[in-house]
Design a protein around this motif. Structure first.
Motif, mmCIF file in Angstrom:
data_model
loop_
_atom_site.group_PDB
_atom_site.id
_atom_site.type_symbol
_atom_site.label_atom_id
_atom_site.label_comp_id
_atom_site.label_asym_id
_atom_site.label_seq_id
_atom_site.Cartn_x
_atom_site.Cartn_y
_atom_site.Cartn_z
ATOM 1 N N GLU A 101 45.872 39.403 35.362
ATOM 2 C CA GLU A 101 45.174 38.110 35.385
ATOM 3 C C GLU A 101 46.178 36.960 35.397
ATOM 4 O OE1 GLU A 101 42.160 35.398 32.620
ATOM 5 O OE2 GLU A 101 42.745 37.407 31.934
ATOM 6 N N LYS B 241 46.783 34.121 38.320
ATOM 7 C CA LYS B 241 46.620 32.685 38.069
ATOM 8 C C LYS B 241 47.919 31.914 38.281
ATOM 9 C CE LYS B 241 42.542 33.097 35.196
ATOM 10 N NZ LYS B 241 41.981 33.021 33.835
ATOM 11 N N ASP C 276 48.266 28.978 40.941
ATOM 12 C CA ASP C 276 48.779 27.650 40.586
ATOM 13 C C ASP C 276 49.965 27.243 41.459
ATOM 14 O OD1 ASP C 276 46.827 27.376 38.638
ATOM 15 O OD2 ASP C 276 48.167 27.955 36.990
ATOM 16 N N CYS D 219 37.615 35.953 33.990
ATOM 17 C CA CYS D 219 38.017 36.258 35.375
ATOM 18 C C CYS D 219 36.865 36.027 36.349
ATOM 19 C CB CYS D 219 38.513 37.698 35.481
ATOM 20 S SG CYS D 219 40.126 37.967 34.721
ATOM 21 N N PHE E 184 36.467 32.398 36.855
ATOM 22 C CA PHE E 184 37.563 31.915 37.699
ATOM 23 C C PHE E 184 37.216 32.146 39.171
ATOM 24 C CE2 PHE E 184 41.524 32.714 40.031
ATOM 25 C CZ PHE E 184 42.237 31.554 39.763
#
Length: 166
Positions: A92, A96, A100, A142, A145
């Motif tokens: 995860e 991410k 980013d 998740c 997201f």
């Protein structure tokens, strides 16, 4: 040139607290160092091993090799639940961090890596003890997201995995 010095067994509890503080201050390298010092004198210390894993995953956005180092540390966890849960955390956080950084073609990788995290969280959910919903909480994070980032999709072509400065 210089040698590492061992800490005393009596300092383990305070050292664990310091490692946690360094993680909260976003200083994962300091936390990692403390955890490694603890594990040198107490290799079976579960909390130090978990803190080490978390410190390594904290470093994924800034450090090349942090993800691979985290996976290596995870393999040293004794409990099958811990290995599944913290593998999910690592995947995860990798996803991410890459999201980013907005790397080219990141959409497919991010989606795939989040799905890999979901698979680990689902495995951890099956292994959890009564009252431990941590894997479910991570699963839901998740899923949310992915719901927020509908542009993420399954990778459609086979391409070599990107070289990351994780």
């Amino acid at each position: 040139m210089f040698n590492l010095k061992p800490i005393s067994r009596d300092s383990i509890e305070t050292a664990l607290a310091k490692a946690e503080r360094y993680r909260l201050l976003n200083e994962p390298n300091e936390a990692e160092s403390i955890c490694r010092d603890i594990l040198e004198i107490d290799p079976a210390n579960r909390q130090a091993r978990i803190s080490l894993v978390l410190a390594l995953t904290d470093a994924i956005p800034q450090e090349s090799g942090a993800f691979a180092n985290a996976l290596t540390a995870i393999s040293g966890l004794e409990a099958e639940y811990d290995r599944a849960y913290y593998s999910g955390i690592a995947w995860e956080r990798r996803a991410k961090a890459y999201f980013d950084a907005n790397g080219p073609g990141s959409s497919g990788y991010v989606y795939d890596w989040i799905v890999k995290a979901l698979q680990f969280f689902e495995q951890a959910e099956q292994l959890r003890s009564v009252g431990n919903d941590d894997a479910i909480l991570r699963w839901n994070t998740c899923v949310r997201f992915l719901d927020r980032h509908k542009e993420l999709r399954l990778k459609t072509e086979e391409a070599p995995e990107p070289i990351l400065s994780e």
